[in-house]
Motif scaffolding. Structure first.
Motif, PDB file in Angstrom:
ATOM      1  N   ASP A 131       0.850  -1.187   0.000  1.00  0.00           N
ATOM      2  CA  ASP A 131       0.000   0.000   0.000  1.00  0.00           C
ATOM      3  C   ASP A 131       0.890   1.243   0.000  1.00  0.00           C
ATOM      4  O   ASP A 131       2.106   1.135  -0.183  1.00  0.00           O
ATOM      5  N   ALA A 132       0.293   2.419   0.198  1.00  0.00           N
ATOM      6  CA  ALA A 132       1.071   3.658   0.146  1.00  0.00           C
ATOM      7  C   ALA A 132       2.130   3.702   1.239  1.00  0.00           C
ATOM      8  O   ALA A 132       3.248   4.181   1.013  1.00  0.00           O
ATOM      9  N   ALA A 133       1.796   3.197   2.417  1.00  0.00           N
ATOM     10  CA  ALA A 133       2.780   3.168   3.513  1.00  0.00           C
ATOM     11  C   ALA A 133       3.934   2.232   3.164  1.00  0.00           C
ATOM     12  O   ALA A 133       5.105   2.519   3.458  1.00  0.00           O
ATOM     13  N   GLY A 134       3.616   1.118   2.511  1.00  0.00           N
ATOM     14  CA  GLY A 134       4.657   0.186   2.084  1.00  0.00           C
ATOM     15  C   GLY A 134       5.544   0.782   1.008  1.00  0.00           C
ATOM     16  O   GLY A 134       6.763   0.594   1.010  1.00  0.00           O
ATOM     17  N   LEU A 135       4.936   1.513   0.085  1.00  0.00           N
ATOM     18  CA  LEU A 135       5.714   2.207  -0.951  1.00  0.00           C
ATOM     19  C   LEU A 135       6.699   3.184  -0.310  1.00  0.00           C
ATOM     20  O   LEU A 135       7.877   3.235  -0.701  1.00  0.00           O
ATOM     21  N   ALA A 136       6.225   3.918   0.695  1.00  0.00           N
ATOM     22  CA  ALA A 136       7.089   4.872   1.392  1.00  0.00           C
ATOM     23  C   ALA A 136       8.234   4.153   2.098  1.00  0.00           C
ATOM     24  O   ALA A 136       9.391   4.597   2.047  1.00  0.00           O
ATOM     25  N   ALA A 137       7.928   3.022   2.739  1.00  0.00           N
ATOM     26  CA  ALA A 137       8.962   2.248   3.440  1.00  0.00           C
ATOM     27  C   ALA A 137       9.998   1.712   2.455  1.00  0.00           C
ATOM     28  O   ALA A 137      11.211   1.752   2.720  1.00  0.00           O
ATOM     29  N   PHE A 138       9.523   1.209   1.319  1.00  0.00           N
ATOM     30  CA  PHE A 138      10.425   0.686   0.290  1.00  0.00           C
ATOM     31  C   PHE A 138      11.375   1.768  -0.223  1.00  0.00           C
ATOM     32  O   PHE A 138      12.591   1.571  -0.274  1.00  0.00           O
ATOM     33  N   LEU A 139      10.818   2.917  -0.583  1.00  0.00           N
ATOM     34  CA  LEU A 139      11.644   3.981  -1.166  1.00  0.00           C
ATOM     35  C   LEU A 139      12.635   4.549  -0.156  1.00  0.00           C
ATOM     36  O   LEU A 139      13.791   4.824  -0.503  1.00  0.00           O
ATOM     37  N   GLN A 140      12.198   4.711   1.095  1.00  0.00           N
ATOM     38  CA  GLN A 140      13.101   5.280   2.099  1.00  0.00           C
ATOM     39  C   GLN A 140      14.250   4.324   2.418  1.00  0.00           C
ATOM     40  O   GLN A 140      15.415   4.728   2.479  1.00  0.00           O
ATOM     41  N   ALA A 141      13.917   3.048   2.606  1.00  0.00           N
ATOM     42  CA  ALA A 141      14.967   2.070   2.896  1.00  0.00           C
ATOM     43  C   ALA A 141      15.897   1.911   1.693  1.00  0.00           C
ATOM     44  O   ALA A 141      17.113   1.753   1.846  1.00  0.00           O
ATOM     45  N   GLY A 142      15.322   1.982   0.490  1.00  0.00           N
ATOM     46  CA  GLY A 142      16.139   1.869  -0.712  1.00  0.00           C
ATOM     47  C   GLY A 142      17.142   2.997  -0.839  1.00  0.00           C
ATOM     48  O   GLY A 142      18.333   2.770  -1.052  1.00  0.00           O
ATOM     49  N   VAL A 143      16.663   4.235  -0.707  1.00  0.00           N
ATOM     50  CA  VAL A 143      17.571   5.375  -0.862  1.00  0.00           C
ATOM     51  C   VAL A 143      18.548   5.451   0.305  1.00  0.00           C
ATOM     52  O   VAL A 143      19.715   5.831   0.114  1.00  0.00           O
ATOM     53  N   ASP A 144      18.134   5.060   1.499  1.00  0.00           N
ATOM     54  CA  ASP A 144      19.070   5.030   2.631  1.00  0.00           C
ATOM     55  C   ASP A 144      20.222   4.076   2.345  1.00  0.00           C
ATOM     56  O   ASP A 144      21.392   4.384   2.632  1.00  0.00           O
ATOM     57  N   GLY A 145      19.897   2.912   1.786  1.00  0.00           N
ATOM     58  CA  GLY A 145      20.940   1.942   1.456  1.00  0.00           C
ATOM     59  C   GLY A 145      21.887   2.457   0.392  1.00  0.00           C
ATOM     60  O   GLY A 145      23.104   2.268   0.474  1.00  0.00           O
ATOM     61  N   VAL A 146      21.322   3.126  -0.602  1.00  0.00           N
ATOM     62  CA  VAL A 146      22.141   3.679  -1.687  1.00  0.00           C
ATOM     63  C   VAL A 146      23.078   4.757  -1.160  1.00  0.00           C
ATOM     64  O   VAL A 146      24.273   4.794  -1.510  1.00  0.00           O
ATOM     65  N   LYS A 147      22.564   5.641  -0.317  1.00  0.00           N
ATOM     66  CA  LYS A 147      23.400   6.714   0.234  1.00  0.00           C
ATOM     67  C   LYS A 147      24.505   6.158   1.122  1.00  0.00           C
ATOM     68  O   LYS A 147      25.648   6.630   1.079  1.00  0.00           O
ATOM     69  N   GLN A 148      24.174   5.139   1.880  1.00  0.00           N
ATOM     70  CA  GLN A 148      25.179   4.522   2.752  1.00  0.00           C
ATOM     71  C   GLN A 148      26.260   3.830   1.923  1.00  0.00           C
ATOM     72  O   GLN A 148      27.449   3.915   2.231  1.00  0.00           O
ATOM     73  N   ARG A 149      25.835   3.180   0.862  1.00  0.00           N
ATOM     74  CA  ARG A 149      26.789   2.429   0.041  1.00  0.00           C
ATOM     75  C   ARG A 149      27.661   3.344  -0.800  1.00  0.00           C
ATOM     76  O   ARG A 149      28.870   3.136  -0.921  1.00  0.00           O
ATOM     77  N   GLY A 150      27.054   4.352  -1.418  1.00  0.00           N
ATOM     78  CA  GLY A 150      27.804   5.180  -2.355  1.00  0.00           C
ATOM     79  C   GLY A 150      28.298   6.502  -1.815  1.00  0.00           C
ATOM     80  O   GLY A 150      29.174   7.132  -2.397  1.00  0.00           O
ATOM     81  N   GLY A 151      27.700   6.966  -0.725  1.00  0.00           N
ATOM     82  CA  GLY A 151      28.125   8.216  -0.117  1.00  0.00           C
ATOM     83  C   GLY A 151      27.569   9.468  -0.764  1.00  0.00           C
ATOM     84  O   GLY A 151      27.943  10.583  -0.404  1.00  0.00           O
TER      85      GLY A 151
END
Length: 211
Positions: free
Chosen positions: A105-125
Motif C-alpha cells: 500500500d502507500a505506507a509500504g511504498l514509502a517504506a520501500f523507497l526510504q529504505a532503498g535510498v538510505d541503502g544507496v546513500k550509505q553504500r555510495g556516499g
C-alpha cells in the motif's frame, strides 16, 4: 481500474513491467551516460533487468519482500560496476523494509523507497545535489512519506512527479562522482543517467498501479 494495494503476484507483474521499460529505454539511458561519462549505464541496466526478468519468471515470489530482493540480487550479480551495486542495493534494502507485508500500500511504498535510498546513500556516499540517482530517489521517498496515509494510486502519482522533478533538477548540478566529476561545469545541462533510470522505474510502477 487503479489498484488500492498490490498482492505479491501484482508486485511481480509491476516489477516485470519496470524491467521491460528499462530494457526499452536502453538507448536513452546510454545517451544520457555518454553525455556525462562512459556511456555504459544503459547497457548495464538492460543486462541487470534482463537477469531480473529471468529470475522473476523462474518462480512465483514467496513474498513481496522476495519479489523486490530478487530484482536486487539479479542486478548485483549480473551487472557489476557501480550501477549494479547501487540499484541492487536499492531493491534489496527496499525489499527488506517490506518483510512480513501481505500487500503493498502507500505506507509500504514509502517504506520501500526510504529504505532503498538510505541503502544507496550509505553504500555510495552520495547526497542530494551530487548529480546521482539519489537526486531522483530521495525526492521520491520524501513525497512517498508525505502520502503514506493516502491511497496507493494517489501516492505513486505524486512520487512519480517528484522523481521526475529530481531528475530535471540534476541538470543544473555539477557531478561529484564517477567519470562525470572530471567534466566540471561542462556537465551542466544534462540529467544524471542514474536519475533517468529511477524515473523509468517509478513511472513503470505508476503506470501499473493506476492502470
Amino acid at each position: 481500474m487503479s489498484k488500492a494495494n498490490l498482492s505479491k503476484d501484482q508486485v511481480k507483474a509491476m516489477l516485470l513491467l519496470a524491467c521491460e521499460r528499462i530494457i526499452a529505454a536502453e538507448p536513452m539511458l546510454s545517451q544520457a551516460d555518454r553525455d556525462l561519462g562512459d556511456g555504459d549505464h544503459g547497457m548495464g541496466m538492460e543486462r541487470g533487468m534482463r537477469a531480473a526478468m529471468e529470475k522473476l519468471n523462474a518462480a512465483e515470489p514467496e513474498s513481496i519482500e522476495k519479489a523486490f530482493s530478487t530484482v536486487g540480487m539479479a542486478m548485483m550479480s549480473s551487472m557489476g560496476g557501480a550501477s549494479g551495486a547501487i540499484f541492487g542495493t536499492f531493491f534489496r534494502n527496499g525489499g527488506k523494509a517490506l518483510a512480513g507485508k501481505e500487500s503493498l500500500d502507500a505506507a509500504g511504498l514509502a517504506a520501500f523507497l526510504q529504505a532503498g535510498v538510505d541503502g544507496v546513500k550509505q553504500r555510495g556516499g552520495a547526497a542530494i545535489g551530487d548529480k546521482t540517482c539519489v537526486d531522483a530517489m530521495e525526492p521520491a521517498a520524501v513525497k512517498a512519506a508525505a502520502f503514506a496515509g493516502q491511497s496507493l494510486p494517489e501516492a505513486i502519482e505524486a512520487v512519480a512527479v517528484a522523481a521526475e522533478g529530481g531528475k530535471d533538477a540534476s541538470k543544473a548540478m555539477v557531478a561529484k562522482f564517477g567519470r562525470a566529476k572530471t567534466l566540471g561545469d561542462a556537465c551542466i545541462g544534462f540529467p544524471d543517467a542514474g536519475a533517468c533510470s529511477v524515473v523509468v522505474i517509478i513511472t513503470a510502477f505508476r503506470d501499473f498501479i493506476v492502470a
